[in-house]
Design a protein around this motif. Structure first.
Motif, PDB file in Angstrom:
ATOM      1  N   PRO A  40       0.816  -1.214   0.000  1.00 16.66           N
ATOM      2  CA  PRO A  40       0.000   0.000   0.000  1.00 16.66           C
ATOM      3  C   PRO A  40       0.852   1.267   0.000  1.00 16.66           C
ATOM      4  O   PRO A  40       2.024   1.228   0.374  1.00 16.66           O
ATOM      5  CB  PRO A  40      -0.808  -0.122   1.283  1.00 16.66           C
ATOM      6  N   PRO A  41       0.252   2.379  -0.382  1.00 17.28           N
ATOM      7  CA  PRO A  41       0.983   3.647  -0.375  1.00 17.28           C
ATOM      8  C   PRO A  41       1.312   4.092   1.047  1.00 17.28           C
ATOM      9  O   PRO A  41       0.688   3.658   2.019  1.00 17.28           O
ATOM     10  CB  PRO A  41       0.013   4.621  -1.051  1.00 17.28           C
ATOM     11  N   GLU A  42       2.269   4.963   1.132  1.00 19.63           N
ATOM     12  CA  GLU A  42       2.723   5.487   2.428  1.00 19.63           C
ATOM     13  C   GLU A  42       1.577   6.115   3.212  1.00 19.63           C
ATOM     14  O   GLU A  42       1.567   6.066   4.447  1.00 19.63           O
ATOM     15  CB  GLU A  42       3.846   6.511   2.202  1.00 19.63           C
ATOM     16  N   SER A  43       0.603   6.643   2.528  1.00 21.24           N
ATOM     17  CA  SER A  43      -0.536   7.264   3.205  1.00 21.24           C
ATOM     18  C   SER A  43      -1.347   6.260   4.028  1.00 21.24           C
ATOM     19  O   SER A  43      -2.111   6.658   4.907  1.00 21.24           O
ATOM     20  CB  SER A  43      -1.451   7.941   2.181  1.00 21.24           C
ATOM     21  N   GLN A  44      -1.168   4.973   3.784  1.00 23.17           N
ATOM     22  CA  GLN A  44      -1.874   3.923   4.504  1.00 23.17           C
ATOM     23  C   GLN A  44      -1.057   3.349   5.673  1.00 23.17           C
ATOM     24  O   GLN A  44      -1.544   2.484   6.400  1.00 23.17           O
ATOM     25  CB  GLN A  44      -2.248   2.785   3.556  1.00 23.17           C
ATOM     26  N   ARG A  45       0.168   3.820   5.842  1.00 26.04           N
ATOM     27  CA  ARG A  45       1.079   3.257   6.853  1.00 26.04           C
ATOM     28  C   ARG A  45       0.453   3.188   8.250  1.00 26.04           C
ATOM     29  O   ARG A  45       0.448   2.143   8.893  1.00 26.04           O
ATOM     30  CB  ARG A  45       2.387   4.035   6.913  1.00 26.04           C
ATOM     31  N   ALA A  46      -0.064   4.286   8.742  1.00 26.56           N
ATOM     32  CA  ALA A  46      -0.611   4.305  10.105  1.00 26.56           C
ATOM     33  C   ALA A  46      -1.768   3.321  10.242  1.00 26.56           C
ATOM     34  O   ALA A  46      -1.855   2.594  11.237  1.00 26.56           O
ATOM     35  CB  ALA A  46      -1.052   5.715  10.473  1.00 26.56           C
ATOM     36  N   ALA A  47      -2.638   3.267   9.256  1.00 28.96           N
ATOM     37  CA  ALA A  47      -3.783   2.360   9.310  1.00 28.96           C
ATOM     38  C   ALA A  47      -3.336   0.899   9.278  1.00 28.96           C
ATOM     39  O   ALA A  47      -3.868   0.061  10.004  1.00 28.96           O
ATOM     40  CB  ALA A  47      -4.737   2.645   8.149  1.00 28.96           C
ATOM     41  N   VAL A  48      -2.344   0.595   8.451  1.00 30.31           N
ATOM     42  CA  VAL A  48      -1.834  -0.777   8.351  1.00 30.31           C
ATOM     43  C   VAL A  48      -1.157  -1.196   9.659  1.00 30.31           C
ATOM     44  O   VAL A  48      -1.379  -2.305  10.159  1.00 30.31           O
ATOM     45  CB  VAL A  48      -0.868  -0.923   7.159  1.00 30.31           C
ATOM     46  N   LEU A  49      -0.350  -0.323  10.226  1.00 27.33           N
ATOM     47  CA  LEU A  49       0.310  -0.641  11.492  1.00 27.33           C
ATOM     48  C   LEU A  49      -0.717  -0.837  12.605  1.00 27.33           C
ATOM     49  O   LEU A  49      -0.565  -1.727  13.457  1.00 27.33           O
ATOM     50  CB  LEU A  49       1.319   0.440  11.860  1.00 27.33           C
ATOM     51  N   ASP A  50      -1.773  -0.045  12.585  1.00 25.71           N
ATOM     52  CA  ASP A  50      -2.849  -0.207  13.561  1.00 25.71           C
ATOM     53  C   ASP A  50      -3.544  -1.546  13.363  1.00 25.71           C
ATOM     54  O   ASP A  50      -3.810  -2.267  14.328  1.00 25.71           O
ATOM     55  CB  ASP A  50      -3.847   0.940  13.433  1.00 25.71           C
ATOM     56  N   ALA A  51      -3.817  -1.900  12.112  1.00 28.78           N
ATOM     57  CA  ALA A  51      -4.466  -3.186  11.815  1.00 28.78           C
ATOM     58  C   ALA A  51      -3.623  -4.350  12.319  1.00 28.78           C
ATOM     59  O   ALA A  51      -4.150  -5.292  12.920  1.00 28.78           O
ATOM     60  CB  ALA A  51      -4.710  -3.316  10.315  1.00 28.78           C
ATOM     61  N   ALA A  52      -2.329  -4.292  12.093  1.00 27.30           N
ATOM     62  CA  ALA A  52      -1.443  -5.363  12.560  1.00 27.30           C
ATOM     63  C   ALA A  52      -1.424  -5.428  14.082  1.00 27.30           C
ATOM     64  O   ALA A  52      -1.425  -6.514  14.670  1.00 27.30           O
ATOM     65  CB  ALA A  52      -0.031  -5.162  12.018  1.00 27.30           C
ATOM     66  N   ALA A  53      -1.446  -4.269  14.723  1.00 29.45           N
ATOM     67  CA  ALA A  53      -1.384  -4.221  16.189  1.00 29.45           C
ATOM     68  C   ALA A  53      -2.652  -4.758  16.844  1.00 29.45           C
ATOM     69  O   ALA A  53      -2.583  -5.383  17.902  1.00 29.45           O
ATOM     70  CB  ALA A  53      -1.121  -2.794  16.649  1.00 29.45           C
ATOM     71  N   VAL A  54      -3.809  -4.529  16.228  1.00 26.23           N
ATOM     72  CA  VAL A  54      -5.062  -4.949  16.848  1.00 26.23           C
ATOM     73  C   VAL A  54      -5.509  -6.350  16.433  1.00 26.23           C
ATOM     74  O   VAL A  54      -6.486  -6.859  16.969  1.00 26.23           O
ATOM     75  CB  VAL A  54      -6.206  -3.942  16.580  1.00 26.23           C
ATOM     76  N   CYS A  55      -4.791  -6.989  15.529  1.00 24.66           N
ATOM     77  CA  CYS A  55      -5.154  -8.334  15.098  1.00 24.66           C
ATOM     78  C   CYS A  55      -5.002  -9.317  16.268  1.00 24.66           C
ATOM     79  O   CYS A  55      -3.889  -9.530  16.744  1.00 24.66           O
ATOM     80  CB  CYS A  55      -4.287  -8.788  13.927  1.00 24.66           C
ATOM     81  N   PRO A  56      -6.105  -9.924  16.734  1.00 20.16           N
ATOM     82  CA  PRO A  56      -6.005 -10.808  17.887  1.00 20.16           C
ATOM     83  C   PRO A  56      -5.246 -12.099  17.621  1.00 20.16           C
ATOM     84  O   PRO A  56      -4.765 -12.742  18.550  1.00 20.16           O
ATOM     85  CB  PRO A  56      -7.471 -11.090  18.248  1.00 20.16           C
ATOM     86  N   ALA A  57      -5.090 -12.458  16.353  1.00 14.61           N
ATOM     87  CA  ALA A  57      -4.385 -13.694  16.000  1.00 14.61           C
ATOM     88  C   ALA A  57      -2.963 -13.427  15.517  1.00 14.61           C
ATOM     89  O   ALA A  57      -2.251 -14.364  15.158  1.00 14.61           O
ATOM     90  CB  ALA A  57      -5.160 -14.442  14.912  1.00 14.61           C
ATOM     91  N   ALA A  58      -2.553 -12.161  15.487  1.00 15.55           N
ATOM     92  CA  ALA A  58      -1.227 -11.783  14.982  1.00 15.55           C
ATOM     93  C   ALA A  58      -0.985 -12.369  13.595  1.00 15.55           C
ATOM     94  O   ALA A  58       0.098 -12.872  13.293  1.00 15.55           O
ATOM     95  CB  ALA A  58      -0.137 -12.199  15.958  1.00 15.55           C
ATOM     96  N   ALA A  59      -1.998 -12.275  12.744  1.00 12.74           N
ATOM     97  CA  ALA A  59      -1.929 -12.855  11.407  1.00 12.74           C
ATOM     98  C   ALA A  59      -1.377 -11.895  10.358  1.00 12.74           C
ATOM     99  O   ALA A  59      -1.178 -12.296   9.217  1.00 12.74           O
ATOM    100  CB  ALA A  59      -3.328 -13.322  10.976  1.00 12.74           C
ATOM    101  N   ILE A  60      -1.101 -10.663  10.747  1.00 14.58           N
ATOM    102  CA  ILE A  60      -0.628  -9.635   9.810  1.00 14.58           C
ATOM    103  C   ILE A  60       0.821  -9.290  10.133  1.00 14.58           C
ATOM    104  O   ILE A  60       1.146  -8.972  11.274  1.00 14.58           O
ATOM    105  CB  ILE A  60      -1.478  -8.368   9.892  1.00 14.58           C
ATOM    106  N   ALA A  61       1.681  -9.347   9.117  1.00 12.17           N
ATOM    107  CA  ALA A  61       3.070  -8.956   9.282  1.00 12.17           C
ATOM    108  C   ALA A  61       3.382  -7.799   8.342  1.00 12.17           C
ATOM    109  O   ALA A  61       2.999  -7.829   7.170  1.00 12.17           O
ATOM    110  CB  ALA A  61       3.995 -10.137   8.986  1.00 12.17           C
ATOM    111  N   VAL A  62       4.060  -6.790   8.866  1.00 14.13           N
ATOM    112  CA  VAL A  62       4.466  -5.628   8.082  1.00 14.13           C
ATOM    113  C   VAL A  62       5.984  -5.649   7.982  1.00 14.13           C
ATOM    114  O   VAL A  62       6.680  -5.672   8.993  1.00 14.13           O
ATOM    115  CB  VAL A  62       3.983  -4.314   8.730  1.00 14.13           C
ATOM    116  N   HIS A  63       6.480  -5.646   6.764  1.00 14.18           N
ATOM    117  CA  HIS A  63       7.920  -5.683   6.502  1.00 14.18           C
ATOM    118  C   HIS A  63       8.321  -4.348   5.886  1.00 14.18           C
ATOM    119  O   HIS A  63       7.689  -3.888   4.942  1.00 14.18           O
ATOM    120  CB  HIS A  63       8.272  -6.821   5.546  1.00 14.18           C
ATOM    121  N   GLU A  64       9.362  -3.769   6.414  1.00 15.35           N
ATOM    122  CA  GLU A  64       9.847  -2.475   5.881  1.00 15.35           C
ATOM    123  C   GLU A  64      10.812  -2.702   4.748  1.00 15.35           C
ATOM    124  O   GLU A  64      11.442  -3.655   4.600  1.00 15.35           O
ATOM    125  CB  GLU A  64      10.513  -1.682   6.995  1.00 15.35           C
TER     126      GLU A  64
END
Length: 64
Positions: A40-64
């Motif tokens: 996703p574009p940089e404008s989505q960074r905060a939302a994506v990081l929030d999504a990964a943080a609130v995932c109860p199953a830790a199913a989302i990984a964000v790689h820089e």
């Protein structure tokens, strides 16, 4: 930013969709996460990081 999801760990809570609806969705039949945009574009960074943080199953990984 590169995103990966572990569908096998997803519990279908839907928090990712609420946090970043342009990046995540859920399958209708079982609620499992669907990744709409793996780079996703940089404008989505905060939302994506929030999504990964609130995932109860830790199913989302964000790689820089």
């Amino acid at each position: 930013m590169q995103i990966t999801v572990a569908e096998e760990h997803c519990c279908g809570a839907g928090q990712c969709v609420l946090a970043a609806p342009d990046v995540f969705d859920q399958r209708d039949e079982d609620g499992v996460v669907v990744l709409l945009d793996a780079t996703p574009p940089e404008s989505q960074r905060a939302a994506v990081l929030d999504a990964a943080a609130v995932c109860p199953a830790a199913a989302i990984a964000v790689h820089e």
